[in-house]
Design a protein around this motif. Structure first.
Motif, PDB file in Angstrom:
ATOM      1  N   ALA A  26       0.727  -1.381  -0.061  1.00  0.00           N
ATOM      2  CA  ALA A  26       0.077   0.146   0.033  1.00  0.00           C
ATOM      3  C   ALA A  26       0.875   1.424   0.076  1.00  0.00           C
ATOM      4  O   ALA A  26       0.501   2.345  -0.539  1.00  0.00           O
ATOM      5  N   ILE A  27       1.874   1.159   0.953  1.00  0.00           N
ATOM      6  CA  ILE A  27       2.821   2.458   0.944  1.00  0.00           C
ATOM      7  C   ILE A  27       3.572   2.769  -0.588  1.00  0.00           C
ATOM      8  O   ILE A  27       3.585   3.676  -1.057  1.00  0.00           O
ATOM      9  N   PHE A  28       3.994   1.529  -1.091  1.00  0.00           N
ATOM     10  CA  PHE A  28       4.722   1.609  -2.363  1.00  0.00           C
ATOM     11  C   PHE A  28       3.628   2.141  -3.561  1.00  0.00           C
ATOM     12  O   PHE A  28       3.881   2.885  -4.231  1.00  0.00           O
ATOM     13  N   VAL A  29       2.318   1.654  -3.421  1.00  0.00           N
ATOM     14  CA  VAL A  29       1.238   2.012  -4.382  1.00  0.00           C
ATOM     15  C   VAL A  29       1.001   3.688  -4.356  1.00  0.00           C
ATOM     16  O   VAL A  29       0.981   4.550  -4.962  1.00  0.00           O
ATOM     17  N   GLY A  30       0.793   4.274  -2.986  1.00  0.00           N
ATOM     18  CA  GLY A  30       0.605   5.463  -2.572  1.00  0.00           C
ATOM     19  C   GLY A  30       1.911   6.354  -2.952  1.00  0.00           C
ATOM     20  O   GLY A  30       1.640   7.531  -3.716  1.00  0.00           O
ATOM     21  N   VAL A  33       1.582   6.706  -6.901  1.00  0.00           N
ATOM     22  CA  VAL A  33       0.536   7.398  -7.440  1.00  0.00           C
ATOM     23  C   VAL A  33       1.070   9.077  -7.202  1.00  0.00           C
ATOM     24  O   VAL A  33       0.868   9.814  -7.996  1.00  0.00           O
ATOM     25  N   VAL A  34       1.741   9.203  -5.977  1.00  0.00           N
ATOM     26  CA  VAL A  34       2.143  10.628  -5.916  1.00  0.00           C
ATOM     27  C   VAL A  34       3.341  10.840  -6.727  1.00  0.00           C
ATOM     28  O   VAL A  34       3.243  11.926  -7.306  1.00  0.00           O
ATOM     29  N   SER A  35       4.053  10.056  -7.104  1.00  0.00           N
ATOM     30  CA  SER A  35       5.118  10.492  -8.246  1.00  0.00           C
ATOM     31  C   SER A  35       4.350  10.748  -9.575  1.00  0.00           C
ATOM     32  O   SER A  35       4.715  11.522 -10.282  1.00  0.00           O
ATOM     33  N   ILE A  36       3.494  10.015  -9.927  1.00  0.00           N
ATOM     34  CA  ILE A  36       2.812  10.065 -11.156  1.00  0.00           C
ATOM     35  C   ILE A  36       2.143  11.558 -11.296  1.00  0.00           C
ATOM     36  O   ILE A  36       2.204  12.113 -12.156  1.00  0.00           O
TER      37      ILE A  36
END
Length: 342
Positions: A26-30, A33-36
């Motif tokens: 979940a931390i990685f996905v978050g 998303v922030v990077s994108i």
């Protein structure tokens, strides 16, 4: 009871129920998303800045201070409505012309100014029909028994079709060309320059090339129109190179044009002007003299109507008639959506 552990609370039970590694995922996905989002907003900001810059460049009418090109550092912004200036640049001296040399001159259609002694200045944009205007001007000079021997150029370019015809007519009439010191000859203008029987460039003359492109017209974006436009541009590029070869200029120099986007200019150095034979103090020999005046060549041909492509009087000249298809059939006036500029 002593040693008895308390049962886990509700929150603790929920945490324990999460599978191993889910929190990390979940931390990685978050973070992803922030990077994108950051990349997207950065790209949008860059695109907006580039759009504002391109609008400022194409609409700018005040002369733009630019560093003088040097070998290895020759790409500069293309200025279609003004001229580059700098500490080492003055204003060009154009025989017979005493008006402004920057914005007002660069936004007007090309006009021709007689100075006497065979000298004429051509100042302004090359529009569709300018080739016919030049032919009419030369016809009037011939009728008045005034010989034209040298044409001075100061132009941001424009219609490639007209530039090709003008170059052929200048060579057929045996007229030399010159870009005066501090003059501006960009985009399609160097094609006209190549037509001179002899060709001279003054100190700090700004002679620049870039890609041929189709002028965009709203409402003409069908797939067929785009495909035809691309095909027409490729044919035009070939005609530009053929014209240079016919005029004794090395067609290899046009590679620099094809490598340079329409928003920029590749400004030729003095060494490149000489090595490519763009500058020639003496007429070339018969093997490189280019198209000669045919017996039926007429300077008093009718002037074209504005917006209608003029035809090249030479059946076998570089590219042939501007308003004909590759198979030689009459295509009529060139549609505005297929207008090529350079």
């Amino acid at each position: 009871m002593i040693g008895e552990e308390a049962s886990p609370g509700r929150l603790e039970r929920l945490v324990q129920a999460i599978p191993d590694g889910a929190i990390l995922r979940a931390i990685f996905v978050g973070l992803l998303v922030v990077s994108i989002c950051i990349v997207y907003f950065d790209y949008r900001d860059v695109a907006e800045r580039e759009a504002r810059y391109d609008t400022a460049r194409t609409e700018r009418t005040a002369p733009m201070p630019l560093k003088r090109p040097e070998p290895g550092d020759q790409v500069r912004p293309y200025l279609p409505k003004t001229i580059p200036v700098g500490p080492d640049r003055g204003e060009p001296a154009l025989p017979g012309y005493d008006g402004p040399v920057d914005s007002e001159a660069m936004t007007r259609p090309m006009s021709f100014f007689e100075a006497g002694g065979g000298l004429v200045s051509a100042v302004g944009r090359i529009e569709i029909g300018t080739a016919g205007e030049l032919r009419a001007f030369l016809a009037a000079q011939a009728e008045a028994r005034k010989e034209v021997t040298r044409l001075f150029l100061h132009s941001p370019g424009g219609s490639v079709e007209d530039a090709l015809q003008m170059a052929a007519d200048l060579r057929a009439a045996g007229i030399s060309t010159e870009v005066p010191a501090d003059g501006y000859c960009a985009s399609a203008c160097p094609l006209v320059f190549a037509g001179g029987l002899t060709r001279h460039a003054g100190e700090s003359a700004w002679i620049g090339l870039h890609q041929v492109y189709a002028a965009e017209v709203p409402g003409t974006r069908s797939a067929g129109e785009l495909d035809r436009s691309i095909s027409e541009i490729q044919q035009t590029i070939a005609r530009c190179q053929q014209l240079l070869a016919d005029m004794g200029v090395s067609p290899a120099i046009w590679i620099k044009a094809m490598q340079t986007p329409p928003a920029d200019l590749y400004v030729l150095t003095e060494e490149e002007l000489v090595s490519s034979r763009y500058v020639r103090a003496f007429p070339d020999g018969p093997e490189l003299i280019g198209p000669r005046r045919p017996d039926d060549f007429r300077l008093d041909a009718p002037r074209p109507s504005p917006g209608v492509a003029t035809e090249d009087p030479r059946e076998d000249g570089p590219g042939g008639p501007a308003s004909r298809e590759p198979d030689g059939t009459d295509a009529g006036p060139i549609p505005a959506s297929l207008r090529r500029e350079g």
